[in-house]
Design an enzyme around this catalytic site. Structure first.
Site, PDB file in Angstrom:
ATOM      1  CB  ILE A   1      27.104  17.498  40.108  1.00 49.88           C
ATOM      2  CG1 ILE A   1      27.920  17.934  41.332  1.00 49.88           C
ATOM      3  CG2 ILE A   1      26.479  18.704  39.422  1.00 49.88           C
ATOM      4  CD1 ILE A   1      29.168  18.751  40.990  1.00 49.88           C
ATOM      5  N   GLY A  15      20.081  13.500  39.280  1.00 47.25           N
ATOM      6  CA  GLY A  15      18.620  13.456  39.219  1.00 47.25           C
ATOM      7  C   GLY A  15      17.943  13.549  40.569  1.00 47.25           C
ATOM      8  CE  LYS A  16      21.786  15.839  44.501  1.00 47.66           C
ATOM      9  NZ  LYS A  16      22.328  15.753  43.132  1.00 47.66           N
ATOM     10  N   GLY A  73      23.662  11.802  45.825  1.00 42.72           N
ATOM     11  CA  GLY A  73      24.167  11.430  44.503  1.00 42.72           C
ATOM     12  C   GLY A  73      25.018  12.538  43.929  1.00 42.72           C
ATOM     13  CD  GLU A  83      18.307  18.296  45.680  1.00 39.63           C
ATOM     14  OE1 GLU A  83      17.335  19.064  45.871  1.00 39.63           O
ATOM     15  OE2 GLU A  83      18.949  18.266  44.626  1.00 39.63           O
ATOM     16  CD  GLN A  93      31.489  22.739  50.467  1.00 41.14           C
ATOM     17  OE1 GLN A  93      30.580  22.333  51.189  1.00 41.14           O
ATOM     18  NE2 GLN A  93      31.486  22.554  49.170  1.00 41.14           N
TER      19      GLN A  93
HETATM   20  C1  LIG Z   1      26.107  19.332  51.076  1.00 38.15           C
HETATM   21  C2  LIG Z   1      26.624  19.930  49.820  1.00 38.15           C
HETATM   22  C3  LIG Z   1      25.900  20.095  48.634  1.00 38.15           C
HETATM   23  C4  LIG Z   1      26.794  20.699  47.716  1.00 38.15           C
HETATM   24  C5  LIG Z   1      26.652  21.105  46.382  1.00 38.15           C
HETATM   25  N1  LIG Z   1      27.739  21.658  45.785  1.00 38.15           N
HETATM   26  C6  LIG Z   1      27.593  22.144  44.403  1.00 38.15           C
HETATM   27  C7  LIG Z   1      27.431  21.026  43.414  1.00 38.15           C
HETATM   28  C8  LIG Z   1      26.506  21.604  42.371  1.00 38.15           C
HETATM   29  O1  LIG Z   1      27.272  22.318  41.390  1.00 38.15           O
HETATM   30  C9  LIG Z   1      25.658  22.624  43.131  1.00 38.15           C
HETATM   31  C10 LIG Z   1      24.258  22.127  43.459  1.00 38.15           C
HETATM   32  O2  LIG Z   1      24.297  20.869  44.040  1.00 38.15           O
HETATM   33  O3  LIG Z   1      26.375  22.897  44.340  1.00 38.15           O
HETATM   34  C11 LIG Z   1      28.957  21.828  46.439  1.00 38.15           C
HETATM   35  O4  LIG Z   1      29.920  22.304  45.827  1.00 38.15           O
HETATM   36  N2  LIG Z   1      29.095  21.454  47.738  1.00 38.15           N
HETATM   37  C12 LIG Z   1      28.029  20.878  48.375  1.00 38.15           C
HETATM   38  N3  LIG Z   1      27.903  20.418  49.639  1.00 38.15           N
END
Ligand SMILES: Cc1cc2cn([C@H]3C[C@H](O)[C@@H](CO)O3)c(=O)nc2[nH]1
Length: 223
Positions: free
Chosen positions: A17, A20-21, A15, A91, A68
């Site tokens: 950002i 509510g995960k 879901g 999650e 990433q």
């Molecule tokens: C797999 C994955 C999760 C994830 C979360 N995020 C960011 C979004 C939120 O601000 C924070 C926690 O989910 O990290 C991201 O930029 N790239 C992501 N890639």
């Protein structure tokens, strides 16, 4: 369950950002047959003293690749973590890394095409060489404006600069992946929950998924 040669029923909780995960996963802490793997945000906020999440949001063009690359590594570690219980709830996943966040950064240009190509090679390698199974995806479907307000209220410091347009684009990528089913390499069935509901009503919505998840646990244990 004989963990030697069978694997747990694996549920990916996906879901936007603020959808509510974490709250959803916490609802399942009451069941001993389920292992919960929450998103390792604290690892992203402190890798040997570096807050990669903060660096990424402050200067995406410079840090999106680094961030990433590390997120994908932590997700892969979670996919591969041995689980003794019949059910495992994770999650997010390597799939949301690829289809939502990395895709978003490619489209925004914060990932250079060459950087995207490297991450894509890693995803291809992982998909072919390392079995990442998912048996069910629970999609906490939300409205961008609602989760945007939640992000403001939650006030996670690194996220305060995230504009509504970023949330809207991420929403479209989740819908494309989980409603339009535009990617074939993640064929798990999707259970869509209305995560716009506020905390007082959301427990009823969660109970809908309990049956699907726990029934599987019973089946796995009974095998
Ligand atoms: C797999 C994955 C999760 C994830 C979360 N995020 C960011 C979004 C939120 O601000 C924070 C926690 O989910 O990290 C991201 O930029 N790239 C992501 N890639």
């Amino acid at each position: 369950m004989d963990s030697a040669n069978s694997r747990p029923f694996t549920v990916l909780v996906e879901g936007n950002i603020g959808s509510g995960k974490t709250t959803f996963l916490e609802h399942f802490r009451q069941f001993e047959d389920i292992t919960l793997l929450t998103e390792p945000v604290e690892e992203w906020r402190n890798l040997k003293g570096w807050n990669l999440l903060d660096l990424m949001y402050r200067d995406p063009s410079k840090w999106a690749m680094t961030f990433q690359a590390y997120v994908s590594l932590t997700m892969l570690e979670m996919h591969r973590r041995p689980t003794r219980t019949p059910v495992k709830l994770m999650e997010r996943s390597i799939f949301s890394a690829k289809y939502c966040f990395v895709e978003q950064m490619k489209r925004l240009g914060t990932l250079h095409p060459a950087q995207f190509a490297v991450l894509d090679e890693w995803f291809t390698f992982i998909n072919t060489e390392i079995p990442v199974e998912a048996d069910l995806i629970v999609y906490l479907k939300t409205t961008p404006s609602i989760v945007y307000d939640r992000i403001k209220k939650r006030a996670r410091s690194e996220e305060q600069c995230v504009p509504l347009t970023y949330i809207e684009e991420l929403h479209k990528l989740h819908e494309d992946w989980l409603i339009n089913r535009s990617h074939a390499d993640c064929p798990a069935p999707v259970l869509v929950l209305d995560a716009d509901l506020d905390l007082s009503q959301i427990t009823e919505e969660y109970k809908k998924s309990e049956h699907q998840i726990l029934r599987k646990a019973v089946n796995v244990v009974m095998q």
